[in-house]
Design a protein around this motif. Structure first.
Motif, PDB file in Angstrom:
ATOM      1  N   LEU A 397     -60.108   7.979 -78.898  1.00 29.01           N
ATOM      2  CA  LEU A 397     -60.724   8.241 -80.196  1.00 29.01           C
ATOM      3  C   LEU A 397     -60.398   7.127 -81.185  1.00 29.01           C
ATOM      4  O   LEU A 397     -61.254   6.706 -81.977  1.00 29.01           O
ATOM      5  CB  LEU A 397     -60.243   9.586 -80.740  1.00 29.01           C
ATOM      6  CG  LEU A 397     -60.852   9.988 -82.083  1.00 29.01           C
ATOM      7  CD1 LEU A 397     -62.346  10.265 -81.954  1.00 29.01           C
ATOM      8  CD2 LEU A 397     -60.143  11.214 -82.660  1.00 29.01           C
ATOM      9  N   THR A 398     -59.172   6.635 -81.153  1.00 29.61           N
ATOM     10  CA  THR A 398     -58.773   5.548 -82.052  1.00 29.61           C
ATOM     11  C   THR A 398     -59.663   4.326 -81.852  1.00 29.61           C
ATOM     12  O   THR A 398     -60.189   3.754 -82.817  1.00 29.61           O
ATOM     13  CB  THR A 398     -57.299   5.172 -81.824  1.00 29.61           C
ATOM     14  OG1 THR A 398     -56.478   6.322 -82.051  1.00 29.61           O
ATOM     15  CG2 THR A 398     -56.875   4.042 -82.753  1.00 29.61           C
ATOM     16  N   GLU A 399     -59.845   3.941 -80.589  1.00 29.04           N
ATOM     17  CA  GLU A 399     -60.622   2.728 -80.326  1.00 29.04           C
ATOM     18  C   GLU A 399     -62.112   2.945 -80.582  1.00 29.04           C
ATOM     19  O   GLU A 399     -62.797   2.030 -81.062  1.00 29.04           O
ATOM     20  CB  GLU A 399     -60.376   2.255 -78.894  1.00 29.04           C
ATOM     21  CG  GLU A 399     -58.916   1.915 -78.601  1.00 29.04           C
ATOM     22  CD  GLU A 399     -58.289   1.019 -79.670  1.00 29.04           C
ATOM     23  OE1 GLU A 399     -58.948   0.047 -80.109  1.00 29.04           O
ATOM     24  OE2 GLU A 399     -57.145   1.305 -80.080  1.00 29.04           O
ATOM     25  N   ALA A 400     -62.617   4.129 -80.281  1.00 27.37           N
ATOM     26  CA  ALA A 400     -64.025   4.414 -80.581  1.00 27.37           C
ATOM     27  C   ALA A 400     -64.262   4.378 -82.089  1.00 27.37           C
ATOM     28  O   ALA A 400     -65.265   3.823 -82.565  1.00 27.37           O
ATOM     29  CB  ALA A 400     -64.421   5.771 -80.009  1.00 27.37           C
ATOM     30  N   THR A 401     -63.333   4.958 -82.856  1.00 28.19           N
ATOM     31  CA  THR A 401     -63.464   4.955 -84.309  1.00 28.19           C
ATOM     32  C   THR A 401     -63.392   3.531 -84.854  1.00 28.19           C
ATOM     33  O   THR A 401     -64.149   3.160 -85.770  1.00 28.19           O
ATOM     34  CB  THR A 401     -62.366   5.826 -84.945  1.00 28.19           C
ATOM     35  OG1 THR A 401     -62.457   7.156 -84.414  1.00 28.19           O
ATOM     36  CG2 THR A 401     -62.511   5.880 -86.447  1.00 28.19           C
ATOM     37  N   TRP A 402     -62.495   2.722 -84.309  1.00 29.22           N
ATOM     38  CA  TRP A 402     -62.385   1.319 -84.717  1.00 29.22           C
ATOM     39  C   TRP A 402     -63.720   0.598 -84.539  1.00 29.22           C
ATOM     40  O   TRP A 402     -64.165  -0.138 -85.428  1.00 29.22           O
ATOM     41  CB  TRP A 402     -61.286   0.645 -83.905  1.00 29.22           C
ATOM     42  CG  TRP A 402     -61.082  -0.813 -84.210  1.00 29.22           C
ATOM     43  CD1 TRP A 402     -61.476  -1.883 -83.459  1.00 29.22           C
ATOM     44  CD2 TRP A 402     -60.415  -1.364 -85.354  1.00 29.22           C
ATOM     45  NE1 TRP A 402     -61.103  -3.058 -84.052  1.00 29.22           N
ATOM     46  CE2 TRP A 402     -60.445  -2.772 -85.225  1.00 29.22           C
ATOM     47  CE3 TRP A 402     -59.797  -0.808 -86.467  1.00 29.22           C
ATOM     48  CZ2 TRP A 402     -59.881  -3.638 -86.165  1.00 29.22           C
ATOM     49  CZ3 TRP A 402     -59.229  -1.668 -87.410  1.00 29.22           C
ATOM     50  CH2 TRP A 402     -59.284  -3.051 -87.265  1.00 29.22           C
ATOM     51  N   LYS A 403     -64.361   0.814 -83.422  1.00 21.41           N
ATOM     52  CA  LYS A 403     -65.655   0.158 -83.181  1.00 21.41           C
ATOM     53  C   LYS A 403     -66.728   0.680 -84.142  1.00 21.41           C
ATOM     54  O   LYS A 403     -67.567  -0.088 -84.633  1.00 21.41           O
ATOM     55  CB  LYS A 403     -66.074   0.373 -81.729  1.00 21.41           C
ATOM     56  CG  LYS A 403     -65.175  -0.333 -80.712  1.00 21.41           C
ATOM     57  CD  LYS A 403     -65.634  -0.086 -79.284  1.00 21.41           C
ATOM     58  CE  LYS A 403     -64.650  -0.681 -78.271  1.00 21.41           C
ATOM     59  NZ  LYS A 403     -64.488  -2.157 -78.418  1.00 21.41           N
ATOM     60  N   LEU A 404     -66.729   1.976 -84.407  1.00 23.62           N
ATOM     61  CA  LEU A 404     -67.691   2.522 -85.371  1.00 23.62           C
ATOM     62  C   LEU A 404     -67.465   1.943 -86.760  1.00 23.62           C
ATOM     63  O   LEU A 404     -68.427   1.625 -87.476  1.00 23.62           O
ATOM     64  CB  LEU A 404     -67.582   4.050 -85.419  1.00 23.62           C
ATOM     65  CG  LEU A 404     -68.006   4.817 -84.163  1.00 23.62           C
ATOM     66  CD1 LEU A 404     -67.721   6.301 -84.335  1.00 23.62           C
ATOM     67  CD2 LEU A 404     -69.471   4.596 -83.853  1.00 23.62           C
ATOM     68  N   LEU A 405     -66.209   1.805 -87.141  1.00 25.69           N
ATOM     69  CA  LEU A 405     -65.890   1.251 -88.460  1.00 25.69           C
ATOM     70  C   LEU A 405     -66.363  -0.187 -88.602  1.00 25.69           C
ATOM     71  O   LEU A 405     -66.659  -0.652 -89.706  1.00 25.69           O
ATOM     72  CB  LEU A 405     -64.381   1.327 -88.708  1.00 25.69           C
ATOM     73  CG  LEU A 405     -63.819   2.712 -89.015  1.00 25.69           C
ATOM     74  CD1 LEU A 405     -62.296   2.703 -88.936  1.00 25.69           C
ATOM     75  CD2 LEU A 405     -64.275   3.196 -90.383  1.00 25.69           C
ATOM     76  N   HIS A 406     -66.442  -0.895 -87.483  1.00 25.42           N
ATOM     77  CA  HIS A 406     -66.911  -2.268 -87.502  1.00 25.42           C
ATOM     78  C   HIS A 406     -68.393  -2.386 -87.162  1.00 25.42           C
ATOM     79  O   HIS A 406     -68.888  -3.473 -86.835  1.00 25.42           O
ATOM     80  CB  HIS A 406     -66.052  -3.121 -86.568  1.00 25.42           C
ATOM     81  CG  HIS A 406     -64.693  -3.417 -87.143  1.00 25.42           C
ATOM     82  ND1 HIS A 406     -63.642  -2.531 -87.058  1.00 25.42           N
ATOM     83  CD2 HIS A 406     -64.231  -4.476 -87.866  1.00 25.42           C
ATOM     84  CE1 HIS A 406     -62.584  -3.041 -87.677  1.00 25.42           C
ATOM     85  NE2 HIS A 406     -62.914  -4.215 -88.181  1.00 25.42           N
ATOM     86  N   GLY A 407     -69.094  -1.254 -87.249  1.00 29.58           N
ATOM     87  CA  GLY A 407     -70.553  -1.299 -87.236  1.00 29.58           C
ATOM     88  C   GLY A 407     -71.228  -1.314 -85.895  1.00 29.58           C
ATOM     89  O   GLY A 407     -72.412  -1.667 -85.808  1.00 29.58           O
ATOM     90  N   GLU A 408     -70.539  -0.875 -84.837  1.00 29.83           N
ATOM     91  CA  GLU A 408     -71.139  -0.996 -83.504  1.00 29.83           C
ATOM     92  C   GLU A 408     -72.299  -0.033 -83.272  1.00 29.83           C
ATOM     93  O   GLU A 408     -73.062  -0.219 -82.321  1.00 29.83           O
ATOM     94  CB  GLU A 408     -70.076  -0.837 -82.406  1.00 29.83           C
ATOM     95  CG  GLU A 408     -69.144  -2.032 -82.344  1.00 29.83           C
ATOM     96  CD  GLU A 408     -68.561  -2.259 -80.963  1.00 29.83           C
ATOM     97  OE1 GLU A 408     -69.095  -1.711 -79.971  1.00 29.83           O
ATOM     98  OE2 GLU A 408     -67.558  -2.984 -80.873  1.00 29.83           O
ATOM     99  N   LEU A 409     -72.443   1.003 -84.093  1.00 32.47           N
ATOM    100  CA  LEU A 409     -73.635   1.856 -83.983  1.00 32.47           C
ATOM    101  C   LEU A 409     -74.541   1.718 -85.200  1.00 32.47           C
ATOM    102  O   LEU A 409     -75.488   2.496 -85.350  1.00 32.47           O
ATOM    103  CB  LEU A 409     -73.244   3.325 -83.792  1.00 32.47           C
ATOM    104  CG  LEU A 409     -72.631   3.706 -82.445  1.00 32.47           C
ATOM    105  CD1 LEU A 409     -72.584   5.218 -82.289  1.00 32.47           C
ATOM    106  CD2 LEU A 409     -73.366   3.085 -81.278  1.00 32.47           C
ATOM    107  N   ASP A 410     -74.270   0.749 -86.049  1.00 32.81           N
ATOM    108  CA  ASP A 410     -75.171   0.516 -87.177  1.00 32.81           C
ATOM    109  C   ASP A 410     -76.553   0.142 -86.653  1.00 32.81           C
ATOM    110  O   ASP A 410     -76.691  -0.628 -85.689  1.00 32.81           O
ATOM    111  CB  ASP A 410     -74.646  -0.623 -88.060  1.00 32.81           C
ATOM    112  CG  ASP A 410     -73.414  -0.216 -88.845  1.00 32.81           C
ATOM    113  OD1 ASP A 410     -72.923   0.913 -88.646  1.00 32.81           O
ATOM    114  OD2 ASP A 410     -72.939  -1.035 -89.658  1.00 32.81           O
ATOM    115  N   GLY A 411     -77.561   0.703 -87.270  1.00 33.56           N
ATOM    116  CA  GLY A 411     -78.921   0.392 -86.856  1.00 33.56           C
ATOM    117  C   GLY A 411     -79.487   1.309 -85.801  1.00 33.56           C
ATOM    118  O   GLY A 411     -80.667   1.211 -85.461  1.00 33.56           O
ATOM    119  N   VAL A 412     -78.651   2.217 -85.265  1.00 33.20           N
ATOM    120  CA  VAL A 412     -79.181   3.218 -84.332  1.00 33.20           C
ATOM    121  C   VAL A 412     -79.962   4.233 -85.145  1.00 33.20           C
ATOM    122  O   VAL A 412     -79.422   4.912 -86.010  1.00 33.20           O
ATOM    123  CB  VAL A 412     -78.046   3.898 -83.545  1.00 33.20           C
ATOM    124  CG1 VAL A 412     -78.602   5.012 -82.661  1.00 33.20           C
ATOM    125  CG2 VAL A 412     -77.306   2.877 -82.704  1.00 33.20           C
TER     126      VAL A 412
END
Length: 417
Positions: A397-412
């Motif tokens: 969860l920590t690493e998934a949240t880190w990626k979300l915070l850095h925009g990895e699902l932006d634009g979906v």
């Protein structure tokens, strides 16, 4: 923070509302729910995170790096079923708090600041045991349920949601954070991950769910003085309905559908009075909408036959219909990437149960992770997940949240889901 710190907090929270057989009872807006909410607020306060409480009782602990930026929401719920398990929901909130603390520490130590802010959320009344329907707080947040209508929902004693939240001091007035993505981790509540020896599940879709509100209306009479042929016993008819709901699954492929009646009340509930009224709720779920719809139609026909045979009235009302929700492919790939980086196995998996992530997935791209449930059991005191299994989930969860915070699902976009 260390895994030991997470485990210490998890087992501390499990003492709030603890039951003798190892479960918890913290139904929504009860004193036990207030106590666990106070614990959540204290965790945030020790770290200087402001806490917002909205008007349906959702709690948000805010970790902000960019004033005015939107938020990645991560969390679950801390209310429970009666005599429920200590893992369901609470694990996801405590895991989210610790993931947030790890991320805040990482940034403070020089890691690249996130593009988005972070809000850890404790959703109100996910379980729906005291106040129906379930998944209330997140559904109101997502605009799927009307807030004023939900605030007027009553429990069995006639107490409204609004009154109950006021009584524990958690009907707030704060502004809700604007979400850009959502993540949740939860115990599986099923046997698949344990059976296959896989530590993580990436939820790809939810099952179609439909509930039937059933009211059986007979005639009250004396149990000793009324001939059997003259009785219009609502409970006898309701018993037949319960069996019909159970048996309808046999009309479909094995494991393609589940059904149950978990809620039932009768009036006047006296040992020497033939019941005049029974109220029950039937729950139908399947991996395809047409299965539930066919089962519903069969039940309506068969329930009508019971009413004719027993010479009474049975009213059936559809409610709480929830369509299949598919989680974004990009989120599934993100979860699989995280698992690979951690060296942990992962598989895609359906969720038969409802979760706050299903509501949130309607408005923002959402990630739902599972960890195993021993014996696949849940909503009971022997619900269990090992410390080791929980720790793997917190890391993921920590690493998934880190990626979300850095925009990895932006634009979906919505139409991509």
């Amino acid at each position: 923070m260390s895994s030991e710190a997470f485990l210490t907090d998890f087992h501390e929270v499990a003492r709030i509302g603890a039951t003798p057989a190892g479960g918890v009872e913290r139904q929504a807006a009860t004193p036990e729910d207030r106590e666990v909410r106070d614990w959540f607020a204290a965790f945030a306060a020790r770290r200087g995170w402001p806490v917002r409480v909205d008007s349906i009782g959702n709690m948000f602990a805010l970790v902000e790096w960019r004033p005015g930026a939107d938020f990645v929401l991560v969390g679950s719920h801390m209310d429970s079923q009666p005599l429920g398990g200590r893992f369901d929901g609470a694990y996801g909130v405590i895991a989210a708090l610790h993931a947030a603390d790890r991320i805040a520490t990482r940034v403070a130590q020089g890691a690249p600041p996130p593009e988005h802010n972070l809000a850890v959320v404790n959703w109100f009344n996910e379980e729906g045991s005291r106040f129906a329907p379930s998944i209330m707080g997140s559904s109101v947040f997502a605009g799927l349920m009307d807030e004023q209508e939900m605030l007027q929902v009553t429990d069995r004693d006639g107490v409204t949601v609004a009154e109950a939240l006021d009584a524990i001091g958690y009907r707030g007035t704060d502004e809700r954070p604007t979400p850009v993505a959502y993540a949740e981790i939860h115990i599986e509540q099923g046997p698949v991950l344990e059976r296959e020896g896989i530590p993580l599940g990436a939820v790809d879709c939810s099952w179609y769910t439909q509930k039937l509100d059933v009211e059986v209306l007979g005639e009250q009479s004396h149990t000793g003085a009324t001939a059997m042929a003259d009785r219009r016993d609502a409970l006898v008819a309701a018993s037949e309905v319960v069996l019909l709901v159970h048996d309808v699954t046999e009309e479909f492929e094995p494991e393609s559908m589940v059904s149950s009646v978990g809620y039932l009340t009768l009036e006047p509930n006296s040992p020497i009075v033939v019941p005049r009224r029974v109220h029950l709720v039937a729950d139908l779920r399947a991996n395809r909408p047409e299965i539930v719809q066919q089962a519903r139609d069969l039940l309506l026909e068969r329930i009508a036959e019971v009413a004719r045979k027993r010479d009474l009235t049975i009213d059936v009302r559809d409610f709480d219909v929830r369509p299949v929700q598919r989680f974004p492919e990009e989120g599934l790939e993100l979860s699989e990437k995280v698992a690979a980086e951690l060296g942990a196995g992962i598989r895609r998996i359906n969720t038969m149960a409802g979760h706050d992530s299903v509501a949130m997935n309607r408005i923002v791209p959402s990630v739902m992770l599972f960890v195993p449930s021993v014996d696949g059991v849940s909503h009971c005191e022997r619900e269990f997940t090992t410390d080791e299994q929980m720790v793997v989930g917190v890391d993921a969860l920590t690493e998934a949240t880190w990626k979300l915070l850095h925009g990895e699902l932006d634009g979906v976009r919505e139409e991509q889901r």
